[in-house]
Design a protein around this motif. Sequence first.
Motif, PDB file in Angstrom:
ATOM      1  N   ILE A  19      76.855  76.763  56.811  1.00 18.23           N
ATOM      2  CA  ILE A  19      75.883  77.854  56.693  1.00 18.23           C
ATOM      3  C   ILE A  19      74.966  77.877  57.903  1.00 18.23           C
ATOM      4  O   ILE A  19      74.640  78.940  58.440  1.00 18.23           O
ATOM      5  CB  ILE A  19      75.088  77.722  55.373  1.00 18.23           C
ATOM      6  CG1 ILE A  19      76.013  78.004  54.192  1.00 18.23           C
ATOM      7  CG2 ILE A  19      73.891  78.669  55.347  1.00 18.23           C
ATOM      8  CD1 ILE A  19      75.399  77.704  52.843  1.00 18.23           C
ATOM      9  N   ASP A  20      74.540  76.710  58.371  1.00 23.08           N
ATOM     10  CA  ASP A  20      73.712  76.642  59.575  1.00 23.08           C
ATOM     11  C   ASP A  20      74.430  77.226  60.784  1.00 23.08           C
ATOM     12  O   ASP A  20      73.839  77.963  61.587  1.00 23.08           O
ATOM     13  CB  ASP A  20      73.299  75.195  59.859  1.00 23.08           C
ATOM     14  CG  ASP A  20      72.254  74.692  58.877  1.00 23.08           C
ATOM     15  OD1 ASP A  20      71.626  75.540  58.204  1.00 23.08           O
ATOM     16  OD2 ASP A  20      72.069  73.463  58.795  1.00 23.08           O
ATOM     17  N   PHE A  24      73.295  80.550  62.895  1.00 18.86           N
ATOM     18  CA  PHE A  24      73.092  80.407  64.332  1.00 18.86           C
ATOM     19  C   PHE A  24      73.902  81.462  65.098  1.00 18.86           C
ATOM     20  O   PHE A  24      73.387  82.127  65.998  1.00 18.86           O
ATOM     21  CB  PHE A  24      73.492  78.997  64.787  1.00 18.86           C
ATOM     22  CG  PHE A  24      73.353  78.808  66.263  1.00 18.86           C
ATOM     23  CD1 PHE A  24      72.115  78.663  66.849  1.00 18.86           C
ATOM     24  CD2 PHE A  24      74.480  78.790  67.074  1.00 18.86           C
ATOM     25  CE1 PHE A  24      71.996  78.499  68.215  1.00 18.86           C
ATOM     26  CE2 PHE A  24      74.370  78.628  68.440  1.00 18.86           C
ATOM     27  CZ  PHE A  24      73.131  78.484  69.007  1.00 18.86           C
ATOM     28  N   LEU A  25      75.154  81.649  64.725  1.00 14.44           N
ATOM     29  CA  LEU A  25      75.979  82.658  65.388  1.00 14.44           C
ATOM     30  C   LEU A  25      75.449  84.068  65.129  1.00 14.44           C
ATOM     31  O   LEU A  25      75.444  84.915  66.026  1.00 14.44           O
ATOM     32  CB  LEU A  25      77.431  82.547  64.913  1.00 14.44           C
ATOM     33  CG  LEU A  25      78.205  81.350  65.444  1.00 14.44           C
ATOM     34  CD1 LEU A  25      79.566  81.269  64.773  1.00 14.44           C
ATOM     35  CD2 LEU A  25      78.367  81.442  66.945  1.00 14.44           C
ATOM     36  N   PHE A  29      74.242  86.629  68.186  1.00  8.21           N
ATOM     37  CA  PHE A  29      74.788  87.951  68.450  1.00  8.21           C
ATOM     38  C   PHE A  29      73.754  89.048  68.251  1.00  8.21           C
ATOM     39  O   PHE A  29      73.778  90.068  68.950  1.00  8.21           O
ATOM     40  CB  PHE A  29      76.027  88.203  67.587  1.00  8.21           C
ATOM     41  CG  PHE A  29      77.224  87.460  68.080  1.00  8.21           C
ATOM     42  CD1 PHE A  29      77.760  87.726  69.327  1.00  8.21           C
ATOM     43  CD2 PHE A  29      77.805  86.477  67.312  1.00  8.21           C
ATOM     44  CE1 PHE A  29      78.867  87.040  69.793  1.00  8.21           C
ATOM     45  CE2 PHE A  29      78.906  85.777  67.763  1.00  8.21           C
ATOM     46  CZ  PHE A  29      79.438  86.057  69.007  1.00  8.21           C
ATOM     47  N   MET A  30      72.821  88.872  67.343  1.00  2.00           N
ATOM     48  CA  MET A  30      71.765  89.870  67.171  1.00  2.00           C
ATOM     49  C   MET A  30      70.886  89.933  68.411  1.00  2.00           C
ATOM     50  O   MET A  30      70.537  91.016  68.883  1.00  2.00           O
ATOM     51  CB  MET A  30      70.918  89.543  65.937  1.00  2.00           C
ATOM     52  CG  MET A  30      71.617  89.872  64.634  1.00  2.00           C
ATOM     53  SD  MET A  30      70.689  89.351  63.168  1.00  2.00           S
ATOM     54  CE  MET A  30      69.087  90.018  63.451  1.00  2.00           C
ATOM     55  N   ILE A  31      70.531  88.798  68.959  1.00  2.00           N
ATOM     56  CA  ILE A  31      69.675  88.775  70.144  1.00  2.00           C
ATOM     57  C   ILE A  31      70.442  89.237  71.371  1.00  2.00           C
ATOM     58  O   ILE A  31      69.923  89.987  72.197  1.00  2.00           O
ATOM     59  CB  ILE A  31      69.081  87.367  70.345  1.00  2.00           C
ATOM     60  CG1 ILE A  31      68.070  87.078  69.226  1.00  2.00           C
ATOM     61  CG2 ILE A  31      68.403  87.248  71.693  1.00  2.00           C
ATOM     62  CD1 ILE A  31      67.562  85.671  69.202  1.00  2.00           C
TER      63      ILE A  31
END
Length: 139
Positions: A19-20, A24-25, A29-31
């Motif tokens: 889940i971590d 993180f991924l 990708f959002m940023i």
Amino acid sequence: MRIELGADEPPEIGLIALIDCIFFLLMFFMIATSFKQPEAEQQMELPVVLPAAQMSLDRASAAPAALAIGVDKEGKLYLDGKNVTVQQLHDRLKAQAAADPARPIRIDGDEMARYQDIVHVLDLCQFEGFTRIAMHTRQ
């Protein structure tokens, strides 16, 4: 001879670590995609910062087919988004006046442009007989 290593336990998947990694991924990708801007729009824009008007009328039908003349802060001229010289602008205005003297003209002048550069474009337009001249501002 057999060595006993302990009780055989079934293998487990560590869900917390998984889940971590997923979060993180997701954040990565959002940023990464929030900083990307389309390059096609950047090339189409003129290097002009329009001044703001105190009272501007929002009339979409005021100049439907206006010829856009841009003046940037260095005094460079743009005609419909393309860099032109003063002579090229004058020739194009002469051709447009012969074809349609009632065609509206829109001047996109940078707020840091010299007043003399804007007046020079206005003089060229008036010399060729254009009477429908507007100054484009941001609202």
